[in-house]
Design a protein around this motif. Sequence first.
Motif, PDB file in Angstrom:
ATOM      1  N   THR A   1       8.651  16.409 -44.132  1.00 48.18           N
ATOM      2  CA  THR A   1       7.158  15.625 -44.180  1.00 48.18           C
ATOM      3  C   THR A   1       7.436  14.583 -45.232  1.00 48.18           C
ATOM      4  OG1 THR A   1       7.243  16.820 -46.360  1.00 48.18           O
ATOM      5  CG2 THR A   1       6.139  18.093 -44.277  1.00 48.18           C
ATOM      6  N   GLY A   2       6.375  13.973 -44.756  1.00 48.21           N
ATOM      7  CA  GLY A   2       6.857  12.433 -46.541  1.00 48.21           C
ATOM      8  C   GLY A   2       7.245  12.738 -47.208  1.00 48.21           C
ATOM      9  N   GLY A   3       6.826  14.242 -48.106  1.00 42.75           N
ATOM     10  CA  GLY A   3       7.200  14.374 -49.602  1.00 42.75           C
ATOM     11  C   GLY A   3       8.545  14.712 -49.467  1.00 42.75           C
ATOM     12  N   GLU A   4       9.163  15.458 -48.805  1.00 43.42           N
ATOM     13  CA  GLU A   4      10.166  15.864 -48.119  1.00 43.42           C
ATOM     14  C   GLU A   4      11.511  15.052 -47.851  1.00 43.42           C
ATOM     15  OE1 GLU A   4      10.006  19.887 -45.874  1.00 43.42           O
ATOM     16  OE2 GLU A   4      10.168  18.566 -44.466  1.00 43.42           O
ATOM     17  N   ILE A   5      10.615  13.900 -47.470  1.00 45.97           N
ATOM     18  CA  ILE A   5      11.641  11.884 -47.665  1.00 45.97           C
ATOM     19  C   ILE A   5      11.740  11.465 -48.942  1.00 45.97           C
ATOM     20  CG2 ILE A   5      12.029   9.493 -46.212  1.00 45.97           C
ATOM     21  CD1 ILE A   5      10.277  11.357 -44.062  1.00 45.97           C
ATOM     22  N   PHE A   6      10.353  12.006 -49.399  1.00 43.52           N
ATOM     23  CA  PHE A   6      10.526  10.702 -50.653  1.00 43.52           C
ATOM     24  C   PHE A   6      11.551  11.758 -51.285  1.00 43.52           C
ATOM     25  CE2 PHE A   6       9.768  10.659 -55.257  1.00 43.52           C
ATOM     26  CZ  PHE A   6       8.953   9.580 -55.265  1.00 43.52           C
ATOM     27  N   ASP A   7      11.734  13.030 -51.778  1.00 42.14           N
ATOM     28  CA  ASP A   7      12.528  13.783 -52.770  1.00 42.14           C
ATOM     29  C   ASP A   7      13.951  13.852 -51.989  1.00 42.14           C
ATOM     30  OD1 ASP A   7      10.000  14.911 -53.599  1.00 42.14           O
ATOM     31  OD2 ASP A   7      10.168  16.549 -52.652  1.00 42.14           O
ATOM     32  N   ARG A   8      14.203  13.359 -51.100  1.00 37.80           N
ATOM     33  CA  ARG A   8      16.092  13.601 -50.530  1.00 37.80           C
ATOM     34  C   ARG A   8      15.943  11.887 -50.965  1.00 37.80           C
ATOM     35  NH1 ARG A   8      19.368  15.746 -46.981  1.00 37.80           N
ATOM     36  NH2 ARG A   8      20.638  14.255 -46.162  1.00 37.80           N
ATOM     37  N   GLY A   9      15.832  10.973 -50.791  1.00 31.82           N
ATOM     38  CA  GLY A   9      15.801   9.606 -51.049  1.00 31.82           C
ATOM     39  C   GLY A   9      15.963   9.339 -53.126  1.00 31.82           C
ATOM     40  N   TYR A  10      14.931  10.127 -53.504  1.00 37.64           N
ATOM     41  CA  TYR A  10      14.465   9.878 -54.616  1.00 37.64           C
ATOM     42  C   TYR A  10      15.984  10.411 -55.417  1.00 37.64           C
ATOM     43  CZ  TYR A  10      12.673   8.586 -59.213  1.00 37.64           C
ATOM     44  OH  TYR A  10      12.371   8.239 -60.336  1.00 37.64           O
ATOM     45  N   LYS A  11      16.193  11.609 -54.978  1.00 34.49           N
ATOM     46  CA  LYS A  11      17.111  12.426 -55.646  1.00 34.49           C
ATOM     47  C   LYS A  11      19.025  12.001 -55.301  1.00 34.49           C
ATOM     48  CE  LYS A  11      19.510  17.259 -55.872  1.00 34.49           C
ATOM     49  NZ  LYS A  11      19.380  18.492 -54.877  1.00 34.49           N
TER      50      LYS A  11
END
Length: 386
Positions: free
Chosen positions: A293-303
């Motif tokens: 999901t878009g949220g999973e992409i964000f979470d991985r990249g932000y972390k």
Amino acid sequence: MPRTPTIFNEARMRAMMDRKGLDLVIVRGVENSRYISEFFHNGGNLGYRPFCVFYFRDPAKKPAFVVPAVDLHLAMTLTWIEDVRAYAMAEFFTDVDTHFYDDFAGAAQAILAERGVKGMKVGTEGDNLTSGFRTLMDGILAGNSVEDISFDMEMVRMVKTPEEIRRLKLATEITVKAHAAFRAAIRPGATDNDLHRAACLTMLQEGATAVNFINVGAGPANSFAAHDPFPRGYTLQHGDFVKVDMGAQVLGYSADFVRSYFIGTASQRQQDIWKWLNEVQLELCAWIRPGVTGGEIFDRGYKHISKYLEKFPREFLGHGIGLGSHEQPRMNAVNRTVVEPDSVLCVEYSYYCDGVRHHTEETFHVHATGNDHWTKDCPRELIVKV
């Protein structure tokens, strides 16, 4: 002679309408009306000059397209929709010998009456419509149930047809060459006008049908800026920061990616930031696949970036691209849109340091088994040697 749509994904549209139980979709927004009709009209952004598609779930009820009279002949030539009607706008008659309705409402009411639209469930673009047009449609659609399908249309358009992918890929390839010309022009004594001109000329020489945008940041006046649309005549100096966000357009579809540079030298801190941004970005691009999901992409990249840069300032880390510059999936913390094969995505990172805004962006095509990185060959070395 009737033709088959090549941009509009009719099967995906029908699946959405089946899922929501919609009998009719009416779109007037510039991107959606272009998408369904495949007529890349000008002027649809004007509130008083709508281009509007009526698309029915029942295949026995043929779609219709309403346009201003001045655009009728070209619309009839370029759209796949056979029923094209015009209302008096700019001209009262043209070389096409047909009836012109007095206004848009007259054309819309005639279509609805002929198709027996009563007691139907109708999807419109809801709050994305101008208040005046929405009020008009509420009156015309009285006796029907109206539902906002703005987000649903975003989801229809997220997955690209082969022709859309061809145009986007070509636009990206041309923009890679324009970036190379831009970088080659960077040197002390050149101006941001020189860089802008080099990129524009390369786009057109390489086959772009338009220069969609070029945002240049160069020197102290705008090195901090995300989107400065005009060059300022600034003369570059040794040690200056230069950033460019640009996109060539091919038949209505534009590229979008970014590179940043320093002329001759950069501090170790600036070099470290650039290294970290690119490292994390490239890892994230390689990881993205259908099903996340878009949220999973964000979470991985932000972390990942937070290992190097605390309190990272980005609210999102990327977006889809197509007829619009920012499409689904938007990669932010709350987006649960699932990436599907044949989406085209941009991943981007930016960070402010000592008055400059580092910015890097990549474009890639997601397919069934992974993705193709379209901008991998565009140089990303930070320092331009002079």
